[in-house]
Design a protein around this motif. Sequence first.
Motif, PDB file in Angstrom:
ATOM      1  N   HIS A   1     -31.473  22.506  20.251  1.00 54.21           N
ATOM      2  CA  HIS A   1     -30.291  21.663  20.157  1.00 54.21           C
ATOM      3  C   HIS A   1     -29.042  22.504  19.935  1.00 54.21           C
ATOM      4  O   HIS A   1     -29.064  23.495  19.218  1.00 54.21           O
ATOM      5  CB  HIS A   1     -30.441  20.680  18.986  1.00 54.21           C
ATOM      6  CG  HIS A   1     -31.384  19.567  19.285  1.00 54.21           C
ATOM      7  ND1 HIS A   1     -31.910  18.770  18.285  1.00 54.21           N
ATOM      8  CD2 HIS A   1     -31.880  19.098  20.444  1.00 54.21           C
ATOM      9  CE1 HIS A   1     -32.701  17.858  18.821  1.00 54.21           C
ATOM     10  NE2 HIS A   1     -32.698  18.049  20.143  1.00 54.21           N
TER      11      HIS A   1
ATOM     12  N   SER B   1     -29.011  17.685  17.199  1.00 57.84           N
ATOM     13  CA  SER B   1     -29.079  16.868  18.407  1.00 57.84           C
ATOM     14  C   SER B   1     -28.594  17.701  19.580  1.00 57.84           C
ATOM     15  O   SER B   1     -27.997  18.771  19.395  1.00 57.84           O
ATOM     16  CB  SER B   1     -28.236  15.591  18.277  1.00 57.84           C
ATOM     17  OG  SER B   1     -26.874  15.910  18.103  1.00 57.84           O
TER      18      SER B   1
ATOM     19  N   ASP C   1     -26.000  11.289  21.022  1.00 59.59           N
ATOM     20  CA  ASP C   1     -27.442  11.515  21.108  1.00 59.59           C
ATOM     21  C   ASP C   1     -28.122  11.257  19.773  1.00 59.59           C
ATOM     22  O   ASP C   1     -27.502  11.394  18.713  1.00 59.59           O
ATOM     23  CB  ASP C   1     -27.724  12.948  21.535  1.00 59.59           C
ATOM     24  CG  ASP C   1     -27.293  13.224  22.954  1.00 59.59           C
ATOM     25  OD1 ASP C   1     -27.061  14.402  23.268  1.00 59.59           O
ATOM     26  OD2 ASP C   1     -27.209  12.272  23.747  1.00 59.59           O
ATOM     27  N   GLU C   2     -29.414  10.947  19.835  1.00 57.79           N
ATOM     28  CA  GLU C   2     -30.201  10.798  18.618  1.00 57.79           C
ATOM     29  C   GLU C   2     -30.144  12.081  17.806  1.00 57.79           C
ATOM     30  O   GLU C   2     -30.314  13.177  18.338  1.00 57.79           O
ATOM     31  CB  GLU C   2     -31.647  10.497  18.969  1.00 57.79           C
ATOM     32  CG  GLU C   2     -32.576  10.478  17.762  1.00 57.79           C
ATOM     33  CD  GLU C   2     -34.026  10.321  18.147  1.00 57.79           C
ATOM     34  OE1 GLU C   2     -34.321  10.217  19.357  1.00 57.79           O
ATOM     35  OE2 GLU C   2     -34.869  10.302  17.233  1.00 57.79           O
ATOM     36  N   GLN C   3     -29.891  11.931  16.513  1.00 57.20           N
ATOM     37  CA  GLN C   3     -29.960  13.086  15.623  1.00 57.20           C
ATOM     38  C   GLN C   3     -31.332  13.119  14.953  1.00 57.20           C
ATOM     39  O   GLN C   3     -31.839  12.091  14.509  1.00 57.20           O
ATOM     40  CB  GLN C   3     -28.857  13.026  14.570  1.00 57.20           C
ATOM     41  CG  GLN C   3     -27.479  13.300  15.164  1.00 57.20           C
ATOM     42  CD  GLN C   3     -26.476  13.783  14.143  1.00 57.20           C
ATOM     43  OE1 GLN C   3     -26.811  14.082  12.992  1.00 57.20           O
ATOM     44  NE2 GLN C   3     -25.224  13.886  14.550  1.00 57.20           N
TER      45      GLN C   3
END
Lengths: 112, 113
Positions: free
Chosen positions: B29, B94, B100-102
């Motif tokens: 990430h 993320s 975006d999904e963390q």
Amino acid sequence: GDSVTQMEGPVTLSEEAFLTINCTYTATGYPSLFWYVQYPGEGLQLLLKATKADDKGSNKGFEATYRKETTSFHLEKGSVQVSDSAVYFCALGGGSQGNLIFGKGTKLSVKP
Amino acid sequence: EAQVTQNPRYLITVTGKKLTVTCSQNMNHEYMSWYRQDPGLGLRQIYYSMNVEVTDKGDVPEGYKVSRKEKRNFPLILESPSPNQTSLYFCASSFREGRDEQFFGPGTRLTVL
């Protein structure tokens, strides 16, 4: 700036009861909306998300619909279980401030 | 397994004694962030990083430092801890900021006496 407001807890329900946790937001632009859940002693994990108006996010029996006209993203579940006991956070991302903005969290306790 | 790890999980220290909380992710990430969680205040962002060597202040950066020398690691440094930094700390990562999904680490419970 952008903000998220969610209903204060704690919320205590009996097993199989209907759950609603209210969440409203203020934001410029077109943010994404999230619900995160924190089980006791753990970090947060994503429960569901919606990226545009009228999207419905769903997972594990939970649902939330992105309502732009009412700036809301309320979390619902038709029949809660004891295992749903946790803290639930509403969050907004990708608004004017870029980063993820959280509500203060709502603690749910489900009794057998 | 995709995960964010933090160490230590629990730490009790005294005022003024420098400490570092490590955070590492294995998902490649670009975005990483530190939060603190306090009763009645929810999660507040301390610092974040958009990529290697790029860091910026969040909402409550006073008393904290961070560095991002490698993509996977994002340590949180308290050079002179004070009792008001007693809190539960979470690292998250993320692909991108915001939308975006963390993914969150398990948390570090810090007590400063």
